[in-house]
Every structure is written in structure tokens, then in C-alpha cells.
Design a protein around this motif. Structure first.
Motif, PDB file in Angstrom:
ATOM      1  N   ASN A 192      17.019  -5.426   4.223  1.00  0.00           N
ATOM      2  CA  ASN A 192      16.072  -4.481   4.821  1.00  0.00           C
ATOM      3  C   ASN A 192      14.825  -4.327   3.962  1.00  0.00           C
ATOM      4  OD1 ASN A 192      17.685  -3.818   7.097  1.00  0.00           O
ATOM      5  ND2 ASN A 192      18.946  -2.487   5.799  1.00  0.00           N
ATOM      6  N   ASP A 193      14.574  -5.297   3.104  1.00  0.00           N
ATOM      7  CA  ASP A 193      13.392  -5.246   2.244  1.00  0.00           C
ATOM      8  C   ASP A 193      12.119  -5.349   3.076  1.00  0.00           C
ATOM      9  OD1 ASP A 193      15.046  -5.100   0.077  1.00  0.00           O
ATOM     10  OD2 ASP A 193      14.878  -7.217  -0.454  1.00  0.00           O
ATOM     11  N   ALA A 194      11.022  -4.910   2.478  1.00  0.00           N
ATOM     12  CA  ALA A 194       9.731  -4.982   3.160  1.00  0.00           C
ATOM     13  C   ALA A 194       8.633  -5.176   2.122  1.00  0.00           C
ATOM     14  CB  ALA A 194       9.478  -3.721   3.973  1.00  0.00           C
ATOM     15  N   VAL A 195       7.509  -5.670   2.583  1.00  0.00           N
ATOM     16  CA  VAL A 195       6.331  -5.862   1.741  1.00  0.00           C
ATOM     17  C   VAL A 195       5.207  -5.005   2.299  1.00  0.00           C
ATOM     18  CG1 VAL A 195       4.626  -7.522   0.898  1.00  0.00           C
ATOM     19  CG2 VAL A 195       7.008  -8.226   1.169  1.00  0.00           C
TER      20      VAL A 195
ATOM     21  N   VAL B 267      -0.150  -1.866   5.179  1.00  0.00           N
ATOM     22  CA  VAL B 267       0.652  -2.331   6.319  1.00  0.00           C
ATOM     23  C   VAL B 267       2.010  -2.808   5.814  1.00  0.00           C
ATOM     24  CG1 VAL B 267       0.760  -3.902   8.290  1.00  0.00           C
ATOM     25  CG2 VAL B 267      -1.458  -3.032   7.509  1.00  0.00           C
ATOM     26  N   ARG B 268       3.062  -2.344   6.475  1.00  0.00           N
ATOM     27  CA  ARG B 268       4.431  -2.706   6.096  1.00  0.00           C
ATOM     28  C   ARG B 268       4.919  -3.871   6.952  1.00  0.00           C
ATOM     29  NH1 ARG B 268       9.697  -2.008   7.629  1.00  0.00           N
ATOM     30  NH2 ARG B 268      11.230  -1.531   5.986  1.00  0.00           N
TER      31      ARG B 268
ATOM     32  N   ILE C  40       1.264   0.030  10.351  1.00  0.00           N
ATOM     33  CA  ILE C  40       0.347   0.733   9.456  1.00  0.00           C
ATOM     34  C   ILE C  40       1.045   1.966   8.901  1.00  0.00           C
ATOM     35  CG2 ILE C  40      -1.815   2.028   9.302  1.00  0.00           C
ATOM     36  CD1 ILE C  40      -2.971   0.222  11.438  1.00  0.00           C
ATOM     37  N   THR C  41       1.123   2.055   7.584  1.00  0.00           N
ATOM     38  CA  THR C  41       1.797   3.197   6.956  1.00  0.00           C
ATOM     39  C   THR C  41       0.822   4.163   6.295  1.00  0.00           C
ATOM     40  OG1 THR C  41       2.107   1.965   4.887  1.00  0.00           O
ATOM     41  CG2 THR C  41       3.878   1.844   6.530  1.00  0.00           C
ATOM     42  N   GLU C  42      -0.417   3.708   6.063  1.00  0.00           N
ATOM     43  CA  GLU C  42      -1.373   4.583   5.392  1.00  0.00           C
ATOM     44  C   GLU C  42      -2.796   4.071   5.601  1.00  0.00           C
ATOM     45  OE1 GLU C  42      -2.369   6.252   0.857  1.00  0.00           O
ATOM     46  OE2 GLU C  42      -0.599   5.032   1.244  1.00  0.00           O
TER      47      GLU C  42
ATOM     48  N   LEU D 225       0.899   2.641  13.960  1.00  0.00           N
ATOM     49  CA  LEU D 225       0.567   1.646  14.977  1.00  0.00           C
ATOM     50  C   LEU D 225       1.082   0.271  14.557  1.00  0.00           C
ATOM     51  CD1 LEU D 225      -1.043   1.711  17.676  1.00  0.00           C
ATOM     52  CD2 LEU D 225      -3.014   0.892  16.381  1.00  0.00           C
ATOM     53  N   GLU D 226       1.622  -0.481  15.535  1.00  0.00           N
ATOM     54  CA  GLU D 226       2.053  -1.853  15.254  1.00  0.00           C
ATOM     55  C   GLU D 226       0.856  -2.786  15.391  1.00  0.00           C
ATOM     56  OE1 GLU D 226       5.828  -4.706  16.279  1.00  0.00           O
ATOM     57  OE2 GLU D 226       4.759  -3.854  17.994  1.00  0.00           O
ATOM     58  N   VAL D 227       0.648  -3.597  14.379  1.00  0.00           N
ATOM     59  CA  VAL D 227      -0.494  -4.510  14.360  1.00  0.00           C
ATOM     60  C   VAL D 227      -0.011  -5.911  13.992  1.00  0.00           C
ATOM     61  CG1 VAL D 227      -2.221  -2.756  13.798  1.00  0.00           C
ATOM     62  CG2 VAL D 227      -0.955  -3.884  11.950  1.00  0.00           C
ATOM     63  N   ARG D 228      -0.890  -6.870  14.236  1.00  0.00           N
ATOM     64  CA  ARG D 228      -0.605  -8.258  13.875  1.00  0.00           C
ATOM     65  C   ARG D 228      -1.735  -8.774  12.993  1.00  0.00           C
ATOM     66  NH1 ARG D 228      -0.439  -9.987  18.466  1.00  0.00           N
ATOM     67  NH2 ARG D 228       1.804 -10.213  18.870  1.00  0.00           N
ATOM     68  N   ALA D 229      -1.380  -9.443  11.901  1.00  0.00           N
ATOM     69  CA  ALA D 229      -2.393 -10.071  11.056  1.00  0.00           C
ATOM     70  C   ALA D 229      -2.940 -11.295  11.782  1.00  0.00           C
ATOM     71  CB  ALA D 229      -1.788 -10.479   9.715  1.00  0.00           C
TER      72      ALA D 229
END
Length: 208
Positions: A191-194, A176-177, A149-151, A123-127
Motif C-alpha cells: 500500500n506504499d505511495a509516492v 500529488v499522491r 491531489i493531496t495539497e 481531485l483525481e488527476v493524470r500526469a
């Protein structure tokens, strides 16, 4: 709360000096403080109250003091906040207790069913962009940013309430990625991510 401690994503603070990454303690007093701080957690409250004490440090003092000076400041602040005296000391932790805490840490996962229905992976979420006055584990640099959300990590104690004696208020915790492009406003072409662990209350579902 917004404070000088929340430095993630900020610039102009210079290069990180990591040449002594294998040195755990620079001075012997730091070693003693480390042990005494672990012993104090039961009496002086949860670790989130300890973290919040550091967050409330004077900004100039925070930037001009060392890591373990922050710890010392927090221990002293908690003693004052709780009006802690010699007569309040209970049964001290044993060396075995301390060894276990250092090796595994405290456990904040809970088996109880949270009030909030867990969000789905993918799911796409916003902080949320809010800045609470008290303690929070929501980093400033991701506020208002979108991620995936990845996990689902499980159900965990909510630090924002635990730090202020308002109960555990356990919630789902997610990994969350966030893409580097999203975080740095397109300035990072990679293409890095946190991946950041975030509690349910920090997130809102993006419009489909």
C-alpha cells in the motif's frame, strides 16, 4: 526532455552505494566547485537553466562521471551558451550571501494570482504523457499515471519556461499522491505511495 538523467523507476542499474552518505565532498575540488557554482547563479542564469545544461550531457559521459562532474559540465556549458567573459563579472556574492543561499535556498514561491484556477484537493488527476523538447520537472515514470491531489503548495515559478528565458509563468503547484500499484503496473502488492510536487501544466483532470 527525455534523457539519461531521468532514471527514476528504471531497473538494471545496480544497487545504490550509500555507504558514505555523511561525506559531502570526496575531493577538495568539489568543495571549491560547490561554492563557485552558487556564486555563479546570478550571472549564469537560474537554477533551471543549470539543470537543463546537465540534462543535455552526452549519456555515456553522464553515466561515467560523478555528481560534481555534472555540476562542472553545466557551469562550463552555461559560460559557453551565454558567451560569458571576464568583463561580464559583476559584484561578487559575499560569504554571508552564500551562507544564506545554502541554508535556505532560492525562493521561487510567488504571491501573484496565477492564470490557472487551482485544482481542488482530493481531485483525481493524470500526469500528462507528453515529452517536451526542453527542460521539465515532470518525471518520466509518472507520465500517464493517475494520482490524487493531496495539497496545494501555492503559486510557484514554472521551471519549463524559466530554464529557457521565457519568463516565470507562475502556476499552482500541487502535491500529488501516486499509489505504488499505479506506478508499477500492479507489480507492487504493498500500500506504499509516492508524493510528487507537480505544476498545473503537468496535469489533466480525470473523467468522472
Amino acid at each position: 526532455m527525455n534523457g539519461i538523467h531521468d532514471l527514476g523507476g528504471l531497473q538494471c542499474f545496480g544497487k545504490i552505494d550509500n555507504k558514505d552518505v555523511d561525506v559531502k565532498f570526496v575531493d577538495d575540488w568539489e568543495r571549491r566547485l560547490f561554492a563557485s557554482t552558487l556564486c555563479s547563479f546570478g550571472a549564469l542564469g537560474p537554477i533551471d537553466a543549470f539543470r537543463h545544461a546537465i540534462e543535455k550531457m552526452d549519456p555515456v559521459h553522464y553515466l561515467s562521471s560523478s555528481y560534481y562532474e555534472h555540476w562542472l559540465e553545466a557551469v562550463e556549458a552555461r559560460i559557453k551558451e551565454l558567451n560569458f567573459t571576464q568583463s561580464d563579472i559583476g559584484v561578487p556574492l559575499t560569504p554571508t550571501d552564500i551562507e544564506s543561499i545554502v541554508a535556505t535556498g532560492a525562493h521561487y514561491a510567488r504571491e501573484s494570482v496565477p492564470e490557472n484556477e487551482p485544482l481542488a484537493v482530493g481531485l483525481e488527476v493524470r500526469a500528462l504523457p507528453h515529452s517536451p523538447e526542453g527542460h521539465t520537472r515532470l518525471p518520466n515514470y509518472i507520465k500517464g499515471k493517475k494520482g490524487i491531489i493531496t495539497e496545494l503548495r501555492g503559486t510557484f515559478v514554472f521551471p519549463d519556461t524559466l530554464a529557457h528565458g521565457l519568463g516565470e509563468c507562475e502556476q499552482p503547484l500541487y502535491s500529488v499522491r501516486f499509489s505504488s500499484r499505479e506506478l508499477w503496473a500492479g507489480r507492487d502488492p504493498t500500500n506504499d505511495a509516492v508524493h510528487i510536487d507537480l505544476w498545473h501544466s503537468y496535469l489533466e483532470v480525470c473523467d468522472v
